[in-house]
Design a protein around this motif. Structure first.
Motif, PDB file in Angstrom:
ATOM      1  N   VAL A   7       0.845  -1.191   0.000  1.00 38.63           N
ATOM      2  CA  VAL A   7       0.000   0.000   0.000  1.00 38.63           C
ATOM      3  C   VAL A   7       0.883   1.245   0.000  1.00 38.63           C
ATOM      4  O   VAL A   7       1.789   1.374   0.827  1.00 38.63           O
ATOM      5  CB  VAL A   7      -0.925   0.025   1.241  1.00 38.63           C
ATOM      6  N   GLU A   8       0.611   2.145  -0.941  1.00 38.57           N
ATOM      7  CA  GLU A   8       1.357   3.394  -1.007  1.00 38.57           C
ATOM      8  C   GLU A   8       0.929   4.290   0.149  1.00 38.57           C
ATOM      9  O   GLU A   8      -0.244   4.629   0.296  1.00 38.57           O
ATOM     10  CB  GLU A   8       1.072   4.086  -2.342  1.00 38.57           C
ATOM     11  N   LYS A   9       1.886   4.652   1.002  1.00 31.67           N
ATOM     12  CA  LYS A   9       1.570   5.451   2.189  1.00 31.67           C
ATOM     13  C   LYS A   9       1.757   6.941   1.944  1.00 31.67           C
ATOM     14  O   LYS A   9       0.936   7.746   2.369  1.00 31.67           O
ATOM     15  CB  LYS A   9       2.446   5.020   3.374  1.00 31.67           C
ATOM     16  N   MET A  10       2.883   7.305   1.287  1.00 27.56           N
ATOM     17  CA  MET A  10       3.172   8.726   1.113  1.00 27.56           C
ATOM     18  C   MET A  10       4.191   8.872  -0.007  1.00 27.56           C
ATOM     19  O   MET A  10       5.012   7.994  -0.219  1.00 27.56           O
ATOM     20  CB  MET A  10       3.723   9.306   2.417  1.00 27.56           C
ATOM     21  N   THR A  11       4.140  10.006  -0.695  1.00 28.60           N
ATOM     22  CA  THR A  11       5.083  10.319  -1.757  1.00 28.60           C
ATOM     23  C   THR A  11       5.854  11.567  -1.378  1.00 28.60           C
ATOM     24  O   THR A  11       5.273  12.535  -0.880  1.00 28.60           O
ATOM     25  CB  THR A  11       4.328  10.549  -3.087  1.00 28.60           C
ATOM     26  N   PHE A  12       7.164  11.536  -1.623  1.00 29.06           N
ATOM     27  CA  PHE A  12       8.036  12.656  -1.277  1.00 29.06           C
ATOM     28  C   PHE A  12       8.886  13.046  -2.477  1.00 29.06           C
ATOM     29  O   PHE A  12       9.085  12.242  -3.387  1.00 29.06           O
ATOM     30  CB  PHE A  12       8.965  12.264  -0.113  1.00 29.06           C
ATOM     31  N   THR A  13       9.422  14.239  -2.439  1.00 24.95           N
ATOM     32  CA  THR A  13      10.325  14.681  -3.500  1.00 24.95           C
ATOM     33  C   THR A  13      11.784  14.538  -3.102  1.00 24.95           C
ATOM     34  O   THR A  13      12.663  14.742  -3.923  1.00 24.95           O
ATOM     35  CB  THR A  13      10.048  16.146  -3.894  1.00 24.95           C
ATOM     36  N   SER A  14      12.048  14.189  -1.834  1.00 30.51           N
ATOM     37  CA  SER A  14      13.434  13.973  -1.415  1.00 30.51           C
ATOM     38  C   SER A  14      13.567  12.612  -0.730  1.00 30.51           C
ATOM     39  O   SER A  14      12.668  12.175  -0.004  1.00 30.51           O
ATOM     40  CB  SER A  14      13.917  15.091  -0.484  1.00 30.51           C
ATOM     41  N   LYS A  15      14.684  11.977  -0.986  1.00 32.35           N
ATOM     42  CA  LYS A  15      14.950  10.669  -0.388  1.00 32.35           C
ATOM     43  C   LYS A  15      15.047  10.782   1.131  1.00 32.35           C
ATOM     44  O   LYS A  15      14.584   9.904   1.859  1.00 32.35           O
ATOM     45  CB  LYS A  15      16.230  10.069  -0.964  1.00 32.35           C
ATOM     46  N   LYS A  16      15.630  11.866   1.608  1.00 31.67           N
ATOM     47  CA  LYS A  16      15.796  12.067   3.050  1.00 31.67           C
ATOM     48  C   LYS A  16      14.433  12.090   3.763  1.00 31.67           C
ATOM     49  O   LYS A  16      14.257  11.458   4.800  1.00 31.67           O
ATOM     50  CB  LYS A  16      16.547  13.369   3.301  1.00 31.67           C
ATOM     51  N   GLU A  17      13.465  12.803   3.192  1.00 29.55           N
ATOM     52  CA  GLU A  17      12.133  12.870   3.796  1.00 29.55           C
ATOM     53  C   GLU A  17      11.441  11.509   3.749  1.00 29.55           C
ATOM     54  O   GLU A  17      10.779  11.119   4.703  1.00 29.55           O
ATOM     55  CB  GLU A  17      11.269  13.906   3.067  1.00 29.55           C
ATOM     56  N   ALA A  18      11.601  10.799   2.626  1.00 26.17           N
ATOM     57  CA  ALA A  18      10.988   9.476   2.489  1.00 26.17           C
ATOM     58  C   ALA A  18      11.582   8.506   3.503  1.00 26.17           C
ATOM     59  O   ALA A  18      10.852   7.733   4.130  1.00 26.17           O
ATOM     60  CB  ALA A  18      11.178   8.948   1.065  1.00 26.17           C
ATOM     61  N   ASP A  19      12.902   8.546   3.673  1.00 27.20           N
ATOM     62  CA  ASP A  19      13.555   7.666   4.649  1.00 27.20           C
ATOM     63  C   ASP A  19      13.103   7.987   6.073  1.00 27.20           C
ATOM     64  O   ASP A  19      12.888   7.084   6.883  1.00 27.20           O
ATOM     65  CB  ASP A  19      15.077   7.774   4.544  1.00 27.20           C
TER      66      ASP A  19
END
Length: 94
Positions: free
Chosen positions: A14-26
């Motif tokens: 399930v897709e939880k959230m989308t980010f534009t930076s890897k740091k925020e996604a991590d």
């Protein structure tokens, strides 16, 4: 045409959230890991929380983990920086 790089956090398909930076996604993925560990911990408590309340509390604790860690070490919650007060001039009415 613009190229946009997106980082998607996916849990159990399930897709939880989308980010534009890897740091925020991590960081978000790490917070979800903390939530996954907190839910069973909270469910074992004597507080008799239902599943929804356990998840809400786990998200709150995980998203405020720095303040929580400080409190658990015996410190106090960091207070937000206060905005400088502006001096108001008294207007004298005649």
């Amino acid at each position: 045409m613009a190229v946009i790089t997106q980082f998607v956090v996916v849990r159990e398909g399930v897709e939880k959230m989308t980010f534009t930076s890897k740091k925020e996604a991590d960081a978000y993925d790490k917070m979800l890991d903390i939530v996954d560990n907190l839910v069973p911990f909270l469910a074992e408590s004597d507080a008799q929380l239902d599943e929804t309340k356990c998840e809400q509390l786990a998200f709150y604790l995980a998203s405020n983990k720095d303040d929580l860690a400080n409190i658990l070490k015996g410190g106090v919650k960091a207070k937000p920086a206060k905005e400088p007060k502006t001096k108001k001039k008294a207007v004298k009415e005649d």
